[in-house]
Write a protein that holds these residues in place. Structure first.
Motif, short mmCIF file in Angstrom:
data_model
loop_
_atom_site.label_atom_id
_atom_site.label_comp_id
_atom_site.label_asym_id
_atom_site.label_seq_id
_atom_site.Cartn_x
_atom_site.Cartn_y
_atom_site.Cartn_z
N THR A 135 27.33 -13.36 2.05
CA THR A 135 27.31 -13.93 0.32
C THR A 135 26.79 -15.10 0.25
OG1 THR A 135 29.74 -14.33 0.51
CG2 THR A 135 29.06 -11.96 -0.05
N ILE A 136 26.17 -15.48 -0.78
CA ILE A 136 25.54 -16.78 -1.13
C ILE A 136 25.81 -17.22 -2.43
CG2 ILE A 136 23.43 -15.78 -1.10
CD1 ILE A 136 22.26 -18.51 0.07
N GLY A 190 29.64 -16.98 2.68
CA GLY A 190 30.53 -16.33 3.54
C GLY A 190 30.06 -15.30 4.55
N CYS A 191 30.56 -14.69 5.58
CA CYS A 191 29.70 -13.80 6.25
C CYS A 191 30.65 -13.04 7.16
CB CYS A 191 28.59 -14.71 7.14
SG CYS A 191 29.52 -15.69 8.43
N VAL A 227 21.11 -15.88 8.56
CA VAL A 227 21.76 -16.89 7.54
C VAL A 227 20.80 -17.54 7.13
CG1 VAL A 227 23.20 -18.79 7.26
CG2 VAL A 227 23.97 -16.86 8.44
N ASP A 228 19.66 -18.14 8.03
CA ASP A 228 18.49 -18.95 7.61
C ASP A 228 17.60 -18.04 6.59
OD1 ASP A 228 16.80 -21.01 7.83
OD2 ASP A 228 16.10 -20.64 9.69
N ALA A 229 17.49 -16.92 6.92
CA ALA A 229 16.44 -16.17 6.21
C ALA A 229 17.07 -15.84 4.83
CB ALA A 229 16.16 -14.61 6.83
N VAL A 230 18.37 -15.46 4.80
CA VAL A 230 18.89 -15.48 3.36
C VAL A 230 18.84 -16.70 2.46
CG1 VAL A 230 21.19 -14.90 2.11
CG2 VAL A 230 20.58 -13.50 4.13
N ILE A 231 19.26 -17.80 3.05
CA ILE A 231 19.11 -19.18 2.40
C ILE A 231 17.86 -19.33 1.95
CG2 ILE A 231 19.09 -21.76 2.91
CD1 ILE A 231 21.62 -21.11 4.71
N LYS A 232 16.76 -19.22 2.78
CA LYS A 232 15.36 -19.51 2.34
C LYS A 232 14.94 -18.27 1.26
CE LYS A 232 13.60 -21.55 6.76
NZ LYS A 232 12.63 -21.19 7.91
N GLU A 233 15.05 -17.05 1.32
CA GLU A 233 14.79 -16.26 0.29
C GLU A 233 15.53 -16.46 -1.03
OE1 GLU A 233 16.79 -12.27 0.05
OE2 GLU A 233 14.92 -11.66 0.93
N GLY A 277 37.64 -14.59 -3.15
CA GLY A 277 36.09 -14.93 -2.91
C GLY A 277 35.78 -16.10 -2.17
N VAL A 278 34.54 -16.27 -1.46
CA VAL A 278 34.45 -17.62 -0.72
C VAL A 278 33.41 -18.32 -1.11
CG1 VAL A 278 33.83 -17.86 1.66
CG2 VAL A 278 35.26 -16.42 1.20
N SER A 279 32.18 -17.79 -1.39
CA SER A 279 31.05 -18.55 -1.53
C SER A 279 30.98 -19.33 -2.97
CB SER A 279 29.76 -17.67 -1.69
OG SER A 279 29.78 -16.81 -2.64
#
Length: 372
Positions: A364-365, A256-257, A266-272, A338-340
């Motif tokens: 949120t991820i 969610g965002c 978003v890319d940085a959050v996914i990789k981290e 909630g979403v994710s």
């Protein structure tokens, strides 16, 4: 965009996958699209006059003028070229491009009814014979192989799991591991994730290929080589020297965002997040979210960058799932708690999530393993 093919000009193609599929007839287009659906590690090319309007969604590139002028670019960029063109025509078109069996790509020919798949060029070193079996399996067609040594019916190491979209981490050990398989040496197979129905032959698996329940038991057996199917990041120092790690498409990311969140964030959050969880980004199959977020440019940019499926769910679908820490604030503005988290539960079919939910900046991820 339509590629305008010109003489002596390398076609400006967009290469996303390892193999190209080329069709020039109406029936060939149907076969090409069906093949891509069952063999996702492909880029599809067909003539613009057969345009259907959904080519971008299905990773299709359109061209006009003679297909002959497309082959120089395909030879330069792809490991294998799958053509739905007559065998004689393909011979004439690629003849000027041939260099050596050590460097030429695999070339496979399919007839216009999709009944036969023929290994035409670079059968051994280029992998055309293995590719032929994979394509034939994906289409339910007959594989035509003319080299005697390929009757062994064993695992094609460079194409193992390719029909499911599996990717190997590194090509460095493909050759010695392939040699171990062909020479019937002790090869350990360890599968931690992904589709189970990967054996493609009607004959039993050779006794030299041994499946183990864990990496620890496989390495303790001291095999000559290993095939490892996992979405985990592994310490390769703990593995036998000759090994290939395959990344199945076994993970789904829920997100969610806030409105207008940048793709870079978003890319940085996914990789981290994946690094923290010890998971490979190559194993991600899809990004899922709420239907209210289906037009967020950041999600479209990320899924296009990594060639992931992008799926969204309705309010009723999300509210049908467990939310560990429901948010009244989110519900007030969106109608969902909630979403994710509920999104990954829906897509994966898995109640045990790898990451229930993490809030990071504007996002949120959640992460789940897909049940097969």
């Amino acid at each position: 965009m339509v590629i305008e093919l010109q003489e002596d000009v390398l076609a400006p193609i967009e290469v996303k996958h390892q193999y190209a599929v080329v069709a020039i007839t109406k029936h060939g287009v149907d076969i090409a699209r069906r093949l891509h659906a069952n063999f996702p590690n492909t880029d599809v090319y067909y003539m613009s006059k057969f345009e259907r309007g959904d080519e971008r969604e299905h990773n299709v590139q359109l061209f006009k003028n003679s297909v002959r002028m497309l082959f120089p670019a395909l030879f330069k960029h792809y490991d294998g070229i799958i053509t739905i063109i007559s065998l004689g025509a393909v011979v004439r078109m690629i003849a000027p491009l041939l260099v050596d069996k050590k460097v030429d790509p695999a070339v496979v020919v399919i007839d216009d009814r999709g009944d036969n798949v023929i290994s035409m060029l670079s059968g051994h070193l280029g992998g055309a014979n293995a590719l032929t079996h994979t394509v034939a399996d994906a289409l339910g067609a007959n594989a035509v192989i003319t080299t005697a040594s390929d009757v062994q019916k064993t695992i094609p190491v460079d194409l193992f799991g390719a029909k499911f979209g599996w990717q190997w981490d590194s090509a460095e050990k493909l050759t010695p591991v392939s040699a171990a398989v062909v020479n019937e040496e002790h090869v350990a197979i360890v599968q931690e994730a992904g589709e189970k129905n990967w054996w493609m032959h009607d004959a039993p698996m050779p006794p030299s290929l041994v499946e183990y329940a864990s990496l620890e038991s496989a390495m303790a057996a001291k095999p000559d080589a290993a095939l490892i199917i996992s979405h985990r990041l592994l310490n390769e120092d703990d593995l036998v020297e000759n090994h290939v790690i395959y990344r199945p498409k076994s993970l789904v990311i829920g997100m969610g965002c806030n409105r207008g969140t940048l793709a870079e964030e978003v890319d940085a959050v996914i990789k981290e997040t994946l690094q923290e969880l010890g998971l490979s980004i190559k194993s991600v199959k899809a990004l899922v979210t709420f239907e209210l977020k289906r037009d967020e440019p950041c999600f479209h940019d990320i899924t296009s960058k990594y060639d992931w499926q992008f799926k969204w769910y309705t309010k009723d679908e999300l509210n049908s799932q467990l939310v560990t820490d429901p948010s009244d604030t989110v519900f007030k503005y969106t109608g969902v708690y909630g979403v994710s988290e509920p999104a990954v539960r829906l897509y994966s079919g898995n109640d045990e999530l790898l990451l229930v939910k993490k809030k990071s900046g504007n996002t949120t991820i959640s992460v789940a393993e897909i049940l097969f």
